[in-house]
Design a protein around this motif. Structure first.
Motif, PDB file in Angstrom:
ATOM      1  N   LEU A  58     119.314 -23.136 -36.229  1.00 28.74           N
ATOM      2  CA  LEU A  58     120.712 -23.357 -35.864  1.00 28.74           C
ATOM      3  C   LEU A  58     120.890 -24.701 -35.157  1.00 28.74           C
ATOM      4  CD1 LEU A  58     121.874 -19.828 -34.618  1.00 28.74           C
ATOM      5  CD2 LEU A  58     122.469 -20.976 -36.766  1.00 28.74           C
ATOM      6  N   VAL A  59     119.937 -25.073 -34.307  1.00 26.90           N
ATOM      7  CA  VAL A  59     120.016 -26.380 -33.638  1.00 26.90           C
ATOM      8  C   VAL A  59     119.987 -27.491 -34.678  1.00 26.90           C
ATOM      9  CG1 VAL A  59     118.866 -27.968 -32.060  1.00 26.90           C
ATOM     10  CG2 VAL A  59     119.015 -25.551 -31.482  1.00 26.90           C
ATOM     11  N   ALA A  60     119.063 -27.402 -35.637  1.00 24.00           N
ATOM     12  CA  ALA A  60     118.950 -28.434 -36.668  1.00 24.00           C
ATOM     13  C   ALA A  60     120.226 -28.531 -37.497  1.00 24.00           C
ATOM     14  CB  ALA A  60     117.752 -28.147 -37.573  1.00 24.00           C
ATOM     15  N   LEU A  61     120.888 -27.405 -37.722  1.00 23.95           N
ATOM     16  CA  LEU A  61     122.108 -27.385 -38.525  1.00 23.95           C
ATOM     17  C   LEU A  61     123.341 -27.832 -37.738  1.00 23.95           C
ATOM     18  CD1 LEU A  61     121.437 -24.051 -40.442  1.00 23.95           C
ATOM     19  CD2 LEU A  61     121.579 -26.330 -41.474  1.00 23.95           C
ATOM     20  N   GLY A  62     123.166 -28.098 -36.460  1.00 21.62           N
ATOM     21  CA  GLY A  62     124.264 -28.632 -35.661  1.00 21.62           C
ATOM     22  C   GLY A  62     125.224 -27.598 -35.118  1.00 21.62           C
ATOM     23  N   VAL A  63     124.825 -26.331 -35.100  1.00 18.46           N
ATOM     24  CA  VAL A  63     125.694 -25.289 -34.558  1.00 18.46           C
ATOM     25  C   VAL A  63     125.671 -25.380 -33.036  1.00 18.46           C
ATOM     26  CG1 VAL A  63     126.154 -22.817 -34.474  1.00 18.46           C
ATOM     27  CG2 VAL A  63     125.198 -23.839 -36.548  1.00 18.46           C
ATOM     28  N   LYS A  64     126.838 -25.262 -32.416  1.00 18.72           N
ATOM     29  CA  LYS A  64     126.928 -25.495 -30.968  1.00 18.72           C
ATOM     30  C   LYS A  64     127.956 -24.580 -30.325  1.00 18.72           C
ATOM     31  CE  LYS A  64     130.160 -29.334 -31.734  1.00 18.72           C
ATOM     32  NZ  LYS A  64     130.411 -28.930 -33.128  1.00 18.72           N
ATOM     33  N   ALA A  65     128.113 -24.731 -29.020  1.00 16.95           N
ATOM     34  CA  ALA A  65     129.059 -23.919 -28.268  1.00 16.95           C
ATOM     35  C   ALA A  65     130.465 -24.069 -28.834  1.00 16.95           C
ATOM     36  CB  ALA A  65     129.040 -24.338 -26.794  1.00 16.95           C
ATOM     37  N   GLY A  66     131.166 -22.950 -28.935  1.00 19.04           N
ATOM     38  CA  GLY A  66     132.520 -22.938 -29.482  1.00 19.04           C
ATOM     39  C   GLY A  66     132.580 -22.622 -30.957  1.00 19.04           C
ATOM     40  N   TYR A 156     113.666 -14.354 -56.163  1.00 17.85           N
ATOM     41  CA  TYR A 156     115.074 -14.385 -56.573  1.00 17.85           C
ATOM     42  C   TYR A 156     115.157 -15.155 -57.879  1.00 17.85           C
ATOM     43  CZ  TYR A 156     120.050 -15.411 -56.773  1.00 17.85           C
ATOM     44  OH  TYR A 156     121.356 -15.507 -57.186  1.00 17.85           O
ATOM     45  N   ARG A 157     115.561 -14.487 -58.949  1.00 20.79           N
ATOM     46  CA  ARG A 157     115.657 -15.102 -60.279  1.00 20.79           C
ATOM     47  C   ARG A 157     114.392 -15.907 -60.603  1.00 20.79           C
ATOM     48  NH1 ARG A 157     120.552 -13.666 -61.897  1.00 20.79           N
ATOM     49  NH2 ARG A 157     122.297 -13.650 -60.433  1.00 20.79           N
ATOM     50  N   ASP A 158     113.242 -15.269 -60.431  1.00 27.64           N
ATOM     51  CA  ASP A 158     111.934 -15.837 -60.778  1.00 27.64           C
ATOM     52  C   ASP A 158     111.511 -17.010 -59.902  1.00 27.64           C
ATOM     53  OD1 ASP A 158     111.513 -13.979 -62.840  1.00 27.64           O
ATOM     54  OD2 ASP A 158     112.671 -15.213 -64.245  1.00 27.64           O
ATOM     55  N   GLN A 159     112.197 -17.224 -58.802  1.00 27.93           N
ATOM     56  CA  GLN A 159     111.795 -18.226 -57.833  1.00 27.93           C
ATOM     57  C   GLN A 159     111.512 -17.550 -56.497  1.00 27.93           C
ATOM     58  OE1 GLN A 159     111.441 -21.674 -58.255  1.00 27.93           O
ATOM     59  NE2 GLN A 159     111.713 -21.200 -60.429  1.00 27.93           N
ATOM     60  N   PRO A 160     110.602 -18.101 -55.689  1.00 30.95           N
ATOM     61  CA  PRO A 160     110.401 -17.495 -54.370  1.00 30.95           C
ATOM     62  C   PRO A 160     111.630 -17.686 -53.496  1.00 30.95           C
ATOM     63  CG  PRO A 160     109.148 -19.546 -54.563  1.00 30.95           C
ATOM     64  CD  PRO A 160     109.710 -19.256 -55.925  1.00 30.95           C
ATOM     65  N   VAL A 161     111.964 -16.655 -52.726  1.00 27.61           N
ATOM     66  CA  VAL A 161     112.998 -16.824 -51.710  1.00 27.61           C
ATOM     67  C   VAL A 161     112.521 -17.934 -50.771  1.00 27.61           C
ATOM     68  CG1 VAL A 161     113.956 -15.749 -49.636  1.00 27.61           C
ATOM     69  CG2 VAL A 161     114.015 -14.533 -51.802  1.00 27.61           C
ATOM     70  N   GLY A 162     113.378 -18.850 -50.479  1.00 30.64           N
ATOM     71  CA  GLY A 162     112.998 -20.045 -49.715  1.00 30.64           C
ATOM     72  C   GLY A 162     113.158 -21.295 -50.543  1.00 30.64           C
ATOM     73  N   ALA A 163     112.983 -21.187 -51.853  1.00 33.41           N
ATOM     74  CA  ALA A 163     113.169 -22.341 -52.725  1.00 33.41           C
ATOM     75  C   ALA A 163     114.646 -22.721 -52.740  1.00 33.41           C
ATOM     76  CB  ALA A 163     112.698 -22.024 -54.142  1.00 33.41           C
ATOM     77  N   GLY A 164     114.947 -23.959 -52.395  1.00 34.57           N
ATOM     78  CA  GLY A 164     116.324 -24.440 -52.407  1.00 34.57           C
ATOM     79  C   GLY A 164     117.116 -24.118 -51.167  1.00 34.57           C
ATOM     80  N   ALA A 165     116.495 -23.469 -50.170  1.00 37.96           N
ATOM     81  CA  ALA A 165     117.222 -23.134 -48.947  1.00 37.96           C
ATOM     82  C   ALA A 165     117.486 -24.386 -48.119  1.00 37.96           C
ATOM     83  CB  ALA A 165     116.425 -22.139 -48.115  1.00 37.96           C
ATOM     84  N   GLN A 166     118.680 -24.453 -47.535  1.00 35.11           N
ATOM     85  CA  GLN A 166     118.967 -25.533 -46.585  1.00 35.11           C
ATOM     86  C   GLN A 166     118.005 -25.425 -45.410  1.00 35.11           C
ATOM     87  OE1 GLN A 166     122.988 -25.352 -45.066  1.00 35.11           O
ATOM     88  NE2 GLN A 166     123.050 -27.550 -44.632  1.00 35.11           N
ATOM     89  N   VAL A 167     117.946 -24.265 -44.803  1.00 29.83           N
ATOM     90  CA  VAL A 167     116.966 -23.930 -43.768  1.00 29.83           C
ATOM     91  C   VAL A 167     116.688 -22.441 -43.879  1.00 29.83           C
ATOM     92  CG1 VAL A 167     116.448 -23.853 -41.299  1.00 29.83           C
ATOM     93  CG2 VAL A 167     117.850 -25.718 -42.185  1.00 29.83           C
ATOM     94  N   ALA A 168     115.412 -22.066 -43.822  1.00 28.88           N
ATOM     95  CA  ALA A 168     115.036 -20.652 -43.826  1.00 28.88           C
ATOM     96  C   ALA A 168     114.088 -20.382 -42.671  1.00 28.88           C
ATOM     97  CB  ALA A 168     114.373 -20.262 -45.148  1.00 28.88           C
ATOM     98  N   ALA A 169     114.249 -19.222 -42.043  1.00 30.49           N
ATOM     99  CA  ALA A 169     113.430 -18.824 -40.900  1.00 30.49           C
ATOM    100  C   ALA A 169     112.593 -17.611 -41.278  1.00 30.49           C
ATOM    101  CB  ALA A 169     114.320 -18.501 -39.699  1.00 30.49           C
ATOM    102  N   TRP A 170     111.306 -17.639 -40.911  1.00 34.49           N
ATOM    103  CA  TRP A 170     110.349 -16.608 -41.304  1.00 34.49           C
ATOM    104  C   TRP A 170     109.668 -16.044 -40.069  1.00 34.49           C
ATOM    105  CZ3 TRP A 170     109.955 -16.181 -46.733  1.00 34.49           C
ATOM    106  CH2 TRP A 170     110.539 -17.250 -47.445  1.00 34.49           C
ATOM    107  N   SER A 171     109.236 -14.796 -40.158  1.00 36.56           N
ATOM    108  CA  SER A 171     108.534 -14.142 -39.059  1.00 36.56           C
ATOM    109  C   SER A 171     107.149 -13.702 -39.513  1.00 36.56           C
ATOM    110  CB  SER A 171     109.311 -12.918 -38.576  1.00 36.56           C
ATOM    111  OG  SER A 171     108.552 -12.167 -37.643  1.00 36.56           O
ATOM    112  N   PHE A 172     106.182 -13.812 -38.587  1.00 40.60           N
ATOM    113  CA  PHE A 172     104.819 -13.337 -38.845  1.00 40.60           C
ATOM    114  C   PHE A 172     104.413 -12.272 -37.832  1.00 40.60           C
ATOM    115  CE2 PHE A 172     104.519 -17.989 -40.206  1.00 40.60           C
ATOM    116  CZ  PHE A 172     104.918 -17.715 -41.504  1.00 40.60           C
ATOM    117  N   HIS A 173     105.399 -11.484 -37.392  1.00 41.43           N
ATOM    118  CA  HIS A 173     105.160 -10.354 -36.498  1.00 41.43           C
ATOM    119  C   HIS A 173     104.253  -9.342 -37.204  1.00 41.43           C
ATOM    120  CE1 HIS A 173     106.185  -6.541 -34.458  1.00 41.43           C
ATOM    121  NE2 HIS A 173     106.411  -7.296 -33.400  1.00 41.43           N
TER     122      HIS A 173
END
Length: 371
Positions: A58-66, A156-173
């Motif tokens: 979200l910081v990289a995408l410029g999302v801010k207060a308000g 997704y349609r024979d491509q890995p989820v993440g391909a073409g994403a503007q930004v994607a967040a992943w967890s390794f919990h």
């Protein structure tokens, strides 16, 4: 969820310890490259958790207060919390009752002039309809952060989820198919986003600690903006590299177990198992079943019956807007979200699960809901 961990991971972690480089270092860089390649992204930025990945995204995408950020209520609470971390307001949207994911219609219903971004979740490993959602955000000028915490190995349609994403967040919990104990990753095709997130995860330094220590000359670092301590260790990355090699067989085995559940449970009235959407393949990170009024007992009663039979099941995915932490957020009824959260449960699926263990789960369900 029982992590598939063994001697290979233990040896990789021990080797990292023996190397003397246990903080963020060469293994982290190797893991970033390998994971980004696996999910079809140009850049990977390893971080301390999936939650910190969402925050940095979200910081990289410029999302801010308000700003307002549209999020699904049907998600672990970290999804909504990330918007609050940057001072933005999370706005809860409903989901598709079958996939559990946001749709263009549910997003459009809550858009306002203050909407700056959308966080879409591939819920439980079920892929969202990316073409439709990316298209909507592009048309509306909205930033799109993909919460892929549960989506390693999803297609997704024979491509890995993440391909073409503007930004994607992943967890390794440890509950995820690929685990480093704790840890996460942000992936993107934007080199500037990646460079900034690498600085931000390390207090905003203009040169990483690894590069500083590798230099043969003194390095006087500068701190370009207020950053965070969101680093992954080389010990975690060493485990992650082993886990990444296991990802394909892990997904294949979970899909086999899911198909067996789907066959065995198909004739139970009032019970609907999760399945693949027509446009993609889930990794069955979570195998949930939804109960309707035809099923003879409530979800909570079924959880008790399963527990009495020695089966560890869990309630369905939470609805964040019903939690005390978000009591101050005015949210209209979200019928699909509330139905899925209150009337679904997650059945056990794990690597090494035997047919006998699965049959015990099926027997309880058939004993209650079978003809």
């Amino acid at each position: 969820m029982i992590p598939w961990l063994g001697e290979e991971e233990a040896e990789a972690a021990a080797e990292a310890v023996r190397s003397g480089w246990v903080a963020q270092g060469p293994r982290v860089a190797e893991f970033e490259r390998a994971f980004a390649a696996e999910v079809g992204a140009a850049h990977g930025v390893a971080v301390s958790s999936g939650t910190t990945a969402l925050h940095l995204g979200l910081v990289a995408l410029g999302v801010k207060a308000g700003d307002e950020v549209v999020v699904p209520s049907l998600s672990f609470i970290a999804t909504a919390n990330a918007a609050r971390y940057v001072g933005a307001t999370p706005v809860f949207a409903d989901v598709d009752p079958v996939t559990g994911n946001l749709t263009p219609e549910t997003i459009t219903a809550v858009l306002t002039p203050r909407t700056r971004a959308v966080i879409l979740v591939h819920q439980g490993g079920v892929p969202a309809d990316l073409d439709a959602l990316r298209g909507l955000c592009a048309d509306r000028g909205l930033a799109l952060l993909e919460d892929a915490a549960c989506a390693a190995g999803v297609r997704y349609r024979d491509q890995p989820v993440g391909a073409g994403a503007q930004v994607a967040a992943w967890s390794f919990h440890p509950r995820k198919l690929l685990t480093t104990g704790e840890g996460g990753m942000v992936t993107t095709d934007d080199a500037e986003f990646a460079a900034r997130m690498r600085r931000l995860r390390e207090h905003g330094m203009n040169v990483s600690a690894a590069d500083r220590h590798a230099s043969t000359k003194p390095v006087l670092e500068a701190y370009l903006e207020t950053g965070f301590n969101y680093r992954m260790t080389d010990i975690q990355a060493a485990v992650g590299l082993v886990q990444l090699r296991k990802l394909a067989p892990t997904v294949a085995e979970r899909r086999r177990l899911a198909a067996r559940y789907q066959r065995e449970l198909a004739d139970i009235k009032g019970l609907t198992p999760v399945t693949d959407p027509e446009y993609g393949q889930t990794n069955y990170q979570s195998f949930w079943v939804h109960l309707d009024e035809r099923f003879p007992v409530t979800r909570d009663d079924l959880l008790l019956r399963l527990s009495d039979a020695g089966v560890s099941a869990r309630r369905g995915i939470m609805a964040a807007h019903l939690e005390p932490a978000y009591a101050d957020v005015s949210t209209p009824r979200l019928p699909a979200t509330e139905d899925l959260s209150l009337n679904s449960l997650i059945l056990p699926v794990f690597h090494g699960m035997t047919d006998g263990q699965q049959d015990r789960v099926v027997a309880v369900l058939k004993g209650l809901g079978g003809d």
